[in-house]
Design a protein around this motif. Structure first.
Motif, PDB file in Angstrom:
ATOM      1  N   VAL A 288       0.951  -0.860   0.306  1.00  0.00           N
ATOM      2  CA  VAL A 288      -0.087  -0.035  -0.080  1.00  0.00           C
ATOM      3  C   VAL A 288       0.666   0.778  -0.063  1.00  0.00           C
ATOM      4  CG1 VAL A 288      -1.576  -1.137   1.047  1.00  0.00           C
ATOM      5  CG2 VAL A 288      -0.035   0.045   2.517  1.00  0.00           C
ATOM      6  N   TRP A 322      -6.966  -4.740  -5.634  1.00  0.00           N
ATOM      7  CA  TRP A 322      -6.366  -3.399  -5.745  1.00  0.00           C
ATOM      8  C   TRP A 322      -4.754  -3.391  -5.713  1.00  0.00           C
ATOM      9  CZ3 TRP A 322      -9.685   0.857  -7.377  1.00  0.00           C
ATOM     10  CH2 TRP A 322     -11.013   0.093  -6.847  1.00  0.00           C
ATOM     11  N   VAL A 324      -2.059  -0.175  -5.395  1.00  0.00           N
ATOM     12  CA  VAL A 324      -2.050   1.339  -4.670  1.00  0.00           C
ATOM     13  C   VAL A 324      -0.785   1.660  -4.566  1.00  0.00           C
ATOM     14  CG1 VAL A 324      -4.589   0.983  -3.738  1.00  0.00           C
ATOM     15  CG2 VAL A 324      -2.519   0.524  -2.642  1.00  0.00           C
ATOM     16  N   ASP A 326       2.552   3.449  -5.434  1.00  0.00           N
ATOM     17  CA  ASP A 326       2.967   5.022  -5.385  1.00  0.00           C
ATOM     18  C   ASP A 326       4.317   4.791  -6.413  1.00  0.00           C
ATOM     19  OD1 ASP A 326       2.286   7.195  -6.979  1.00  0.00           O
ATOM     20  OD2 ASP A 326       2.183   8.488  -5.029  1.00  0.00           O
ATOM     21  N   LYS A 387      -2.905   5.236 -10.067  1.00  0.00           N
ATOM     22  CA  LYS A 387      -4.547   5.935  -9.093  1.00  0.00           C
ATOM     23  C   LYS A 387      -4.706   4.219  -8.836  1.00  0.00           C
ATOM     24  CE  LYS A 387      -7.374   5.860 -13.128  1.00  0.00           C
ATOM     25  NZ  LYS A 387      -7.967   6.976 -13.982  1.00  0.00           N
ATOM     26  N   PRO A 388      -5.692   4.288  -7.551  1.00  0.00           N
ATOM     27  CA  PRO A 388      -5.498   2.602  -7.243  1.00  0.00           C
ATOM     28  C   PRO A 388      -7.123   2.943  -8.368  1.00  0.00           C
ATOM     29  CG  PRO A 388      -6.325   4.237  -5.498  1.00  0.00           C
ATOM     30  CD  PRO A 388      -5.856   5.804  -6.530  1.00  0.00           C
TER      31      PRO A 388
END
Length: 443
Positions: A288, A322, A324, A326, A387-388
């Protein structure tokens, strides 16, 4: 069809009796002088008697006739099953197979046993240390015969078509996106409902178990409560024409005859059972913050070796989740590995190779052979707006990962005619982006 029950814990003691015979389980002891209903007591041991209690595996079966009553075993054709890892020269290349062919029932009737094909493996069933990967492709249910693997545990991954597995412990319906494990020595028969295909991971010398969670804590990945065992179910049936028991022993097949169904267990108790699991119940752990986490966070089951942290085999899945992270190239990175990685696809499109890697096909990346995302995946994800987003929606890919250096069989390299000889080309168009004058961008 008899139902299933959830395991309250992985490796705990369970008990079941066919509701047609209440009280079939003896009370207070395992082997009374006379069992209820005139049944025979029989123990099935999956570990040495002297194993520590935490690793001791055994079940007591209460059956109409004991399994010892059969004619002698005789050799039979092994078909495409083999443990001969020297029948072809080693091949360190990246290997990919197109979807394996399923025989048409109009052309030839093929059941689960005759539809088994060994793709690759390593080790030796005699020394109880090894791994084998098979494909099954069939179109016909097994009739008056069952299979027993005396060599190891079978982890079955259906890809096309549901299978009804009748075991000595009861019945299990297993659909694509579910798995089941038939442990060493357990007899079972497979019914199919059309053209059917799937993958099998066979391990020698160890049983599958849940991986340790370590810093993850008490919860996550595959939860013990989501595994199911069969409810006891028996048939008291005489087979005048003979019932065939097929036994895999030391890598070869043998058969024997008896005149009754082996699925005559009225009640059972113990911690050594077949079981199934729905992959949708997997609770994924994921990054995450930044970077791509190692695939070990997706381990469903592991068969441990004697070296701490090193598996004979891990069963790993890549479920919908998901993404996510970055400042990160999110798909799998390019890598070379001290493990062998055999991948299969149950459904959908695998994120790192959306073209070419198809459901019902497979790939093998051997020890220290480089691999990673194809050109399209690399280029797209190097410039993507981070982006998610949902990853692997509608997809289920998996990996059989092993510390063994696996050899591919002649069937896998030649006979099956499904090897994609152009696989290497998916990386050929990778180009250099090196810029010696690169400067970090100002913030």
């Amino acid at each position: 069809m008899a139902g299933l029950k959830y395991m309250s814990g992985f490796g705990n003691e369970f008990a079941s009796e066919d509701p047609r015979c209440p009280g079939a389980l003896p009370e207070g002891q395992n082997n009374p002088q006379v069992c209820p209903y005139g049944l025979y007591a029989e123990q099935l041991s999956g570990s040495a008697f002297t194993c520590p209690r935490s690793t001791n595996k055994r079940s007591w079966l209460y059956r109409i006739l004991p399994s010892v009553r059969h004619k002698p075993f005789t050799p039979m054709s092994c078909g495409d099953l083999t443990e001969n890892w020297n029948e072809v020269e080693p091949d360190p290349n990246q290997l990919r197979w197109k979807p394996f062919n399923i025989p048409k029932s109009s052309e030839k009737k093929v059941d689960f046993i005759s539809g088994l094909h060994t793709v690759c493996g390593a080790g030796d069933s005699k020394s109880r240390n090894g791994i084998v990967i098979h494909m099954y492709t069939c179109n016909t249910s097994m009739t008056d015969r069952c299979f027993q693997d005396a060599d190891g545990d079978l982890l079955i991954v259906p890809q096309q078509g549901e299978i009804l597995i009748t075991t000595e412990f009861g019945k299990m319906m297993v659909e694509p996106n579910e798995i089941c494990v038939i442990q060493q020595g357990m007899r079972f028969s497979v019914d199919v409902f059309g053209e059917t295909r799937g993958y099998i991971l066979e391990v020698f010398g160890a049983h599958f178990e849940l991986p340790d969670l370590g810093p993850i804590g008490a919860n996550g990945l595959a939860n013990p409560r989501d595994f199911q065992t069969p409810v006891a179910w028996y048939e008291d049936r005489t087979v005048a024409t003979g019932y065939t028991i097929v036994n895999k022993y030391q890598g070869k097949l043998f058969s024997c005859q008896q005149d009754f169904s082996p699925f005559n267990v009225v009640a059972w108790h113990g911690n050594y059972t077949p079981y199934k699991y729905n992959l949708e119940n997997f609770m994924a752990i994921n990054c995450v913050a930044f970077d791509h986490a190692d695939p070990s966070i997706f381990t469903v089951l592991t068969a441990k070796s004697t070296r701490p942290g090193v598996a004979i085999a891990d069963f790993v899945i890549f479920p919908p989740r998901w993404g996510v992270a970055d400042h990160t190239f999110r798909p799998p990175y390019y890598h070379r590995n001290c493990m062998s990685e055999f991948m299969g696809l149950i459904k959908g499109h695998y994120e790192a190779k959306e073209e070419g890697f198809q459901p019902g096909g497979a790939s093998l990346h051997s020890i220290m052979t480089p691999h990673g995302p194809d050109v399209d995946c690399f280029e797209k994800n190097s410039t993507a707006l981070l982006k998610p987003e949902r990853v692997a929606e509608g997809t289920m890919a998996f990996m059989f990962e092993s510390s063994f250096s696996m050899a591919v069989t002649k069937w896998g390299l030649d006979t099956c005619h499904r090897l994609d000889k152009n696989y290497y080309k998916c990386w050929e168009a990778l180009k250099s982006h090196f810029n010696p004058n690169w400067k970090p961008s100002s913030k």
